[in-house]
Write an enzyme that holds these catalytic residues in place. Sequence first.
Site, PDB file in Angstrom:
ATOM      1  NE  ARG A 140      -7.142   1.588   2.567  1.00  0.00           N
ATOM      2  CZ  ARG A 140      -6.299   0.846   1.844  1.00  0.00           C
ATOM      3  NH1 ARG A 140      -6.453   0.750   0.533  1.00  0.00           N
ATOM      4  NH2 ARG A 140      -5.325   0.214   2.434  1.00  0.00           N
ATOM      5  CE  LYS A 185      -1.072  -0.675   8.936  1.00  0.00           C
ATOM      6  NZ  LYS A 185      -1.076   0.136   7.705  1.00  0.00           N
ATOM      7  NE  ARG A 191      -6.576  -4.389   1.251  1.00  0.00           N
ATOM      8  CZ  ARG A 191      -5.996  -3.881   2.328  1.00  0.00           C
ATOM      9  NH1 ARG A 191      -4.969  -4.513   2.890  1.00  0.00           N
ATOM     10  NH2 ARG A 191      -6.413  -2.750   2.846  1.00  0.00           N
ATOM     11  NE  ARG A 217      -7.230   1.445  10.358  1.00  0.00           N
ATOM     12  CZ  ARG A 217      -6.594   0.473   9.701  1.00  0.00           C
ATOM     13  NH1 ARG A 217      -6.233  -0.627  10.301  1.00  0.00           N
ATOM     14  NH2 ARG A 217      -6.325   0.633   8.436  1.00  0.00           N
ATOM     15  NE  ARG A 239      -2.352  -3.909  -0.575  1.00  0.00           N
ATOM     16  CZ  ARG A 239      -2.640  -3.309   0.576  1.00  0.00           C
ATOM     17  NH1 ARG A 239      -1.887  -3.508   1.639  1.00  0.00           N
ATOM     18  NH2 ARG A 239      -3.652  -2.492   0.648  1.00  0.00           N
TER      19      ARG A 239
HETATM   20  P1  AP5 Z   1       1.523  -3.803   3.011  1.00  0.00           P
HETATM   21  O1  AP5 Z   1       2.546  -4.510   3.843  1.00  0.00           O
HETATM   22  O2  AP5 Z   1       0.353  -4.568   2.520  1.00  0.00           O
HETATM   23  O3  AP5 Z   1       1.058  -2.462   3.751  1.00  0.00           O
HETATM   24  P2  AP5 Z   1       0.072  -2.237   4.978  1.00  0.00           P
HETATM   25  O4  AP5 Z   1       0.689  -1.170   5.834  1.00  0.00           O
HETATM   26  O5  AP5 Z   1      -0.274  -3.534   5.634  1.00  0.00           O
HETATM   27  O6  AP5 Z   1      -1.140  -1.600   4.190  1.00  0.00           O
HETATM   28  P3  AP5 Z   1      -2.715  -1.847   4.271  1.00  0.00           P
HETATM   29  O7  AP5 Z   1      -3.296  -1.225   3.065  1.00  0.00           O
HETATM   30  O8  AP5 Z   1      -3.020  -3.294   4.547  1.00  0.00           O
HETATM   31  O9  AP5 Z   1      -3.060  -1.021   5.533  1.00  0.00           O
HETATM   32  P4  AP5 Z   1      -4.429  -0.479   5.945  1.00  0.00           P
HETATM   33  O10 AP5 Z   1      -4.108  -0.051   7.311  1.00  0.00           O
HETATM   34  O11 AP5 Z   1      -5.024   0.541   5.092  1.00  0.00           O
HETATM   35  O12 AP5 Z   1      -5.399  -1.732   5.704  1.00  0.00           O
HETATM   36  P5  AP5 Z   1      -6.050  -2.787   6.704  1.00  0.00           P
HETATM   37  O13 AP5 Z   1      -6.130  -4.073   6.017  1.00  0.00           O
HETATM   38  O14 AP5 Z   1      -5.405  -2.714   8.040  1.00  0.00           O
HETATM   39  O15 AP5 Z   1       2.320  -3.138   1.776  1.00  0.00           O
HETATM   40  C1  AP5 Z   1       1.632  -2.429   0.761  1.00  0.00           C
HETATM   41  C2  AP5 Z   1       2.293  -2.719  -0.601  1.00  0.00           C
HETATM   42  O16 AP5 Z   1       3.587  -2.130  -0.624  1.00  0.00           O
HETATM   43  C3  AP5 Z   1       2.512  -4.214  -0.881  1.00  0.00           C
HETATM   44  O17 AP5 Z   1       2.342  -4.437  -2.248  1.00  0.00           O
HETATM   45  C4  AP5 Z   1       3.980  -4.454  -0.459  1.00  0.00           C
HETATM   46  O18 AP5 Z   1       4.587  -5.501  -1.194  1.00  0.00           O
HETATM   47  C5  AP5 Z   1       4.612  -3.102  -0.804  1.00  0.00           C
HETATM   48  N1  AP5 Z   1       5.693  -2.709   0.101  1.00  0.00           N
HETATM   49  C6  AP5 Z   1       5.754  -2.913   1.448  1.00  0.00           C
HETATM   50  N2  AP5 Z   1       6.892  -2.376   1.963  1.00  0.00           N
HETATM   51  C7  AP5 Z   1       7.543  -1.797   0.890  1.00  0.00           C
HETATM   52  C8  AP5 Z   1       8.782  -1.080   0.769  1.00  0.00           C
HETATM   53  N3  AP5 Z   1       9.567  -0.842   1.850  1.00  0.00           N
HETATM   54  N4  AP5 Z   1       9.146  -0.652  -0.476  1.00  0.00           N
HETATM   55  C9  AP5 Z   1       8.352  -0.889  -1.564  1.00  0.00           C
HETATM   56  N5  AP5 Z   1       7.170  -1.570  -1.508  1.00  0.00           N
HETATM   57  C10 AP5 Z   1       6.782  -2.011  -0.287  1.00  0.00           C
HETATM   58  O19 AP5 Z   1      -7.519  -2.174   6.876  1.00  0.00           O
HETATM   59  C11 AP5 Z   1      -8.446  -2.136   5.810  1.00  0.00           C
HETATM   60  C12 AP5 Z   1      -9.743  -1.500   6.274  1.00  0.00           C
HETATM   61  O20 AP5 Z   1     -10.326  -2.299   7.327  1.00  0.00           O
HETATM   62  C13 AP5 Z   1      -9.645  -0.097   6.868  1.00  0.00           C
HETATM   63  O21 AP5 Z   1      -9.676   0.885   5.854  1.00  0.00           O
HETATM   64  C14 AP5 Z   1     -10.862  -0.056   7.800  1.00  0.00           C
HETATM   65  O22 AP5 Z   1     -12.046   0.199   7.070  1.00  0.00           O
HETATM   66  C15 AP5 Z   1     -10.940  -1.484   8.324  1.00  0.00           C
HETATM   67  N6  AP5 Z   1     -10.186  -1.647   9.580  1.00  0.00           N
HETATM   68  C16 AP5 Z   1      -9.079  -2.437   9.763  1.00  0.00           C
HETATM   69  N7  AP5 Z   1      -8.644  -2.349  11.037  1.00  0.00           N
HETATM   70  C17 AP5 Z   1      -9.486  -1.498  11.681  1.00  0.00           C
HETATM   71  C18 AP5 Z   1      -9.529  -0.988  13.010  1.00  0.00           C
HETATM   72  N8  AP5 Z   1      -8.617  -1.332  13.934  1.00  0.00           N
HETATM   73  N9  AP5 Z   1     -10.526  -0.104  13.308  1.00  0.00           N
HETATM   74  C19 AP5 Z   1     -11.455   0.250  12.400  1.00  0.00           C
HETATM   75  N10 AP5 Z   1     -11.465  -0.184  11.123  1.00  0.00           N
HETATM   76  C20 AP5 Z   1     -10.483  -1.059  10.753  1.00  0.00           C
HETATM   77 ZN    ZN Z   2      -2.085  -4.653   5.778  1.00  0.00          ZN
END
Ligand code: AP5
Ligand code: ZN
Length: 217
Positions: A167, A13, A156, A88, A123
Amino acid sequence: MRIILLGPPGAGKGTQAQFISKEYDIPQISTGDMLRAAIKEGTELGKKAEGIMKSGGLVSDDLIINLVKERIEKPDCANGCIFDGFPRTIPQAEALIEAGVDIDHVVEISVPDDEIVSRLSGRRQHPGSGRVYHLKYNPPKQEGLDDVTGEELIQRDDDKEETVRDRLATYHEQTSTLVGFYQNKAKEDANAPKYHQFDGTKDIEVVKQNILSALKG
Ligand code: AP5
Ligand code: ZN
């Protein structure tokens, strides 16, 4: 143009949000990045979120909805934005509708759980900008350093295997229900956001082209 990016942790994402942001000149709103910034700054929100994020759970809907409402009032959102990691839960999705925020597209990126666990171990992230890299699939030009600022990349806290599994469980229990929520809306109502699903196991560049061409429709 307003877009929601939906998908499990590590689906790509954040990676794809950066491409869309450049293409349409609209900001990426990552609730995860905003919460990590709050933790770093030691704010009240950061204190409340830290333990929850380490456990792989979700921060409360009220806190998140207020955070997003404040963010979308800023002038840089006037022409739209990309919601990355929000909504979410169903209450978060309903809060957007109640606030009258019109979404044009919901973009789901899907990747199977096993691939996510191995992906997230590689990552690295630039904390200031949210730019994401991967040791193997998207390495920085200089090892350990951000391409744009030259600053150090970090791993992270929630990317260790056990937390990633928690997660993923949270995603399947609480967030994946939004797939059906938005798919049904798209089927029932011509004015609802358009729903698109992409295979996130393809190369980063292929996923990018698939998404950008679907958005151009
Ligand atoms: P990346 O692009 O970083 O993936 P992502 O989908 O953004 O993954 P996240 O881990 O950031 O998502 P998340 O939803 O768990 O975390 P968030 O920060 O939102 O890619 C991942 C890796 O893969 C990278 O190394 C990239 O280079 C590689 N990659 C990408 N595409 C690829 C491909 N096609 N092929 C190969 N490699 C690839 O949330 C964190 C925490 O915050 C949550 O757990 C929760 O506690 C809290 N939180 C955040 N938002 C909310 C909400 N709305 N409500 C409640 N709690 C929330
Ligand atoms: Zn992310």
